[in-house]
Design an enzyme around this catalytic site. Structure first.
Site, PDB file in Angstrom:
ATOM      1  N   HIS A 102      38.464 141.905  66.513  1.00  0.00           N
ATOM      2  CA  HIS A 102      37.745 142.868  67.379  1.00  0.00           C
ATOM      3  C   HIS A 102      36.237 142.793  67.146  1.00  0.00           C
ATOM      4  CE1 HIS A 102      41.685 144.820  68.053  1.00  0.00           C
ATOM      5  NE2 HIS A 102      41.854 144.579  66.759  1.00  0.00           N
ATOM      6  N   SER A 118      10.974 128.928  74.450  1.00  0.00           N
ATOM      7  CA  SER A 118      10.735 129.779  75.616  1.00  0.00           C
ATOM      8  C   SER A 118       9.422 129.345  76.244  1.00  0.00           C
ATOM      9  CB  SER A 118      10.648 131.237  75.170  1.00  0.00           C
ATOM     10  OG  SER A 118       9.865 131.977  76.078  1.00  0.00           O
TER      11      SER A 118
END
Ligand code: ARG
Length: 481
Positions: free
Chosen positions: A147, A268
Site C-alpha cells: 500500500h 529543465s
C-alpha cells in the site's frame, strides 16, 4: 499491376489511404527472402523452369531500396521490380501458387520471430544487470512496502531479484510464443490452397521454420500470433514500468534512496537545479502506448469474418510499435541500472525509523509457544505505544510491556526481552523462509538466477543459429541454381 479486373488506375488519395508501403519497409528484406525460397521450391517441384528461376533470383538479389512507386504494398512492389528486371516471361512466374495473403503472414512471422529473439536477448541483458547490482547489495537494508506504506524490513538485493524473476517469466512466455510464431503459412494461397503441386514443407524448411500453419484458412486469416506477441511484450513492459515507477519515487528528494547517473537524467529548460527521471517516465508512458497496440491488434481481428480482410494490414503497425518500444526500453534500462547510485544509509535509516520489526517480534513470540493472533495483538500494542511516545520499540521499558500484554496471559518480561533485542539486522538474520529477504536467501537466489540467465541465453543462441544457418543455406542454394 493487379488491376486487370478494374477499369482505371487508382487515385492518389485512394492509393495513399490503402498503401502499406511505408510500414512495409520493416518487412521488405523478409519479403525478398521468402520469395527466394518460394522460387526455389517452384523450380524443384517442376512448376517453373530453371532458367526462369535463375532470372527471378538474380532480379531479387538486385533489389535495393526502391524509390517512389504506385504499388499498394511491398509484395506488389517487389514483384513489379522483378518483372521489370527479369521480364514478364520469367518474372511473371514468381507469384505462381502464392497470394499476398499468405505472403504478408509469412513476412510478419519472419519479423516477429526475429523480434522475439532480439527482445529476449535484451530482457536477459537487463536481468543480468539486476543480478549484478543485487550482488553488491545483499546487505543493503531497506523498507519493503505494501500500500506504499512501510511493511517489513528487507534487502535491496531482494527487491532487485523480484524483478529478475518477473523478467525471466517474460523470457519463458516469449519462448512459448516463438514456437507458435515460427510456423510457415506460405503456400496457403489466398485462403483455400492451390491445385498447383507445390511443396509447403520444403519452403518452410528453406526459411528455417519449425513447421507449417497447416490449415490454409487459419494461416491467412489469423493474427493471434501477432496478438500473442504484443500481449507478451505488453506484460513485459508493465514489468519494466513498475521498476520505473519505483525508481522515479525513490529518486525524489523526499526518499533519496537512489540517484540516476547524469547521463540518464534530463534537465529543465528553466529550473537550473532540476534532475529529472525522464527515461523512466517514458518507460511508463510508452507502456501506455503498447497497451494501445495490443488493443489495436485484438480489435482488428475481433469483428473480422474468417478469411483475409484488409483490416489486418493495420495490425502490422501495432506489432512494429511493440517491438520498437520493448527493444528501446530494455536497451536504455540496462546501463541506467548499472550506473545507479544507491544511498544505503538513507535506506537503512528509513527501515529503522518506523518499527518494521513489529512482525518479527510477533514471530519471535510465536516461537515461545504463544498463539499468533495474541502475539500480533501484543506487537501491535508495542508499535502503538512506541509511535505515540516517539520512541523505537527497542527502547520501550517494562511498564510499556505490561501495557502491551494487558488482557493476555503472556509474561511482560518475556515480551520486553524479545522487543528490546529485536533489530532490523537480527530480523533479517532470522528471516529463513525460501525466497525471503533473509540474508542467507540472497546468495542462493543470485546464483540460481545467474544460472537461469545463462541457460536462457544458450536456448536463445540455438534459436538464432537455426534461423541463421537455414537462411545462409538458402542463399547458397539460390546462388547455385
Ligand atoms: N498489404 C496487405 C497487408 O499488409 C497485404 C495483403 C493484401 N491482400 C489483399 N488481398 N488485399 O495486409
Amino acid at each position: 499491376m493487379y488491376r486487370s479486373r478494374l477499369g482505371g488506375g487508382i487515385g492518389d488519395a485512394a492509393l495513399r489511404y490503402v498503401s502499406s508501403v511505408d510500414d512495409d519497409a520493416e518487412i521488405m528484406a523478409y519479403d525478398i527472402i521468402g520469395s527466394q525460397a518460394h522460387v526455389l521450391m517452384l523450380n524443384r517441384c517442376g512448376i517453373i523452369k530453371k532458367s526462369d528461376a535463375k532470372k527471378i533470383l538474380a532480379a531479387l538479389r538486385g533489389i535495393k531500396s526502391p524509390g517512389r512507386s504506385g504499388a499498394e504494398d511491398v509484395h506488389e512492389l517487389v514483384e513489379s521490380l522483378v518483372i521489370k528486371k527479369a521480364g514478364m516471361e520469367s518474372g511473371g512466374r514468381m507469384h505462381t501458387a502464392r497470394s499476398r495473403n499468405d505472403q504478408v503472414a509469412l513476412d510478419m512471422r519472419m519479423k516477429v520471430r526475429d523480434d522475439i529473439n532480439t527482445v529476449c536477448g535484451r530482457i536477459l541483458d537487463v536481468a543480468e544487470a539486476l543480478v549484478s547490482v543485487a550482488g553488491g547489495h545483499q546487505k543493503t537494508v531497506m523498507p519493503l512496502y505494501t500500500h506504499m506504506q512501510q511493511a517489513q524490513a528487507g534487502l535491496f538485493s531482494h527487491y532487485l531479484l523480484s524483478h529478475v524473476d518477473a523478467l525471466l517469466r517474460d523470457v519463458e512466455r516469449l519462448a512459448g510464443t516463438y514456437g507458435r510464431v515460427n510456423q510457415s503459412p506460405l503456400g496457403a494461397g489466398p485462403v483455400g490452397g492451390t491445385g498447383i503441386p507445390i511443396n509447403r514443407k520444403m519452403v518452410a524448411q528453406l526459411l528455417g521454420f519449425d513447421g507449417l500453419v497447416e490449415n490454409s484458412i487459419d494461416a491467412t486469416s489469423a493474427r493471434d500470433f501477432a496478438a500473442e506477441y504484443v500481449s507478451m511484450t505488453s506484460i513485459m513492459m508493465t514489468n519494466l514500468s513498475r521498476i520505473a515507477e519505483d525508481l522515479v519515487v525513490w529518486s525524489t528528494a523526499e526518499f533519496g534512496f537512489v540517484e540516476l547517473a547524469d547521463e540518464f537524467a534530463s534537465p529543465s529548460s528553466i529550473m537550473p537545479q532540476k534532475k529529472n527521471p525522464d527515461i523512466l517516465e517514458l518507460t511508463r508512458g510508452k507502456t501506455a502506448r503498447i497497451l494501445g497496440d495490443l488493443v489495436a491488434v485484438l480489435a482488428a481481428s475481433k469483428g473480422l469474418a474468417t478469411g483475409y480482410g484488409r483490416d489486418l494490414q493495420q495490425a502490422k503497425q501495432a506489432v512494429w510499435s511493440a517491438s520498437r518500444i520493448s527493444a528501446g526500453a530494455l536497451e536504455v534500462l540496462r546501463p541506467l541500472l548499472l550506473t545507479i547510485k544507491v544511498d544505503e544509509k538513507r535506506m537503512r535509516a528509513a527501515a529503522e525509523s518506523s518499527n518494521l520489526v513489529a512482525l518479527d517480534i510477533s514471530d519471535r513470540l510465536v516461537g515461545e509457544g504463544i498463539p499468533f493472533r495474541v502475539t500480533h495483538q501484543i506487537a501491535g500494542a508495542l508499535a502503538r505505544i512506541a509511535h505515540e511516545s516517539k520512541r523505537p520499540v527497542s527502547g520501550l521499558g517494562l511498564a510499556d510491556a505490561k501495557k502491551a500484554v494487558r488482557g493476555t496471559k503472556v509474561d511482560a518480561q518475556l515480551v520486553l526481552d524479545v522487543s528490546s533485542t529485536a533489530t532490523v539486522s537480527s530480523s533479517l538474520k532470522e528471516r529463513k523462509s525460501a525466497g525471503s529477504s533473509g540474508y542467507a536467501e540472497q546468495k542462493r537466489m543470485i546464483a540460481g538466477r545467474a544460472k537461469k540467465i545463462h541457460d536462457y541465453r544458450t536456448e536463445l543462441a540455438s534459436r538464432e543459429n537455426r534461423i541463421k544457418a537455414a537462411l545462409e543455406d538458402l542463399q547458397r542454394q539460390a546462388g547455385r541454381i
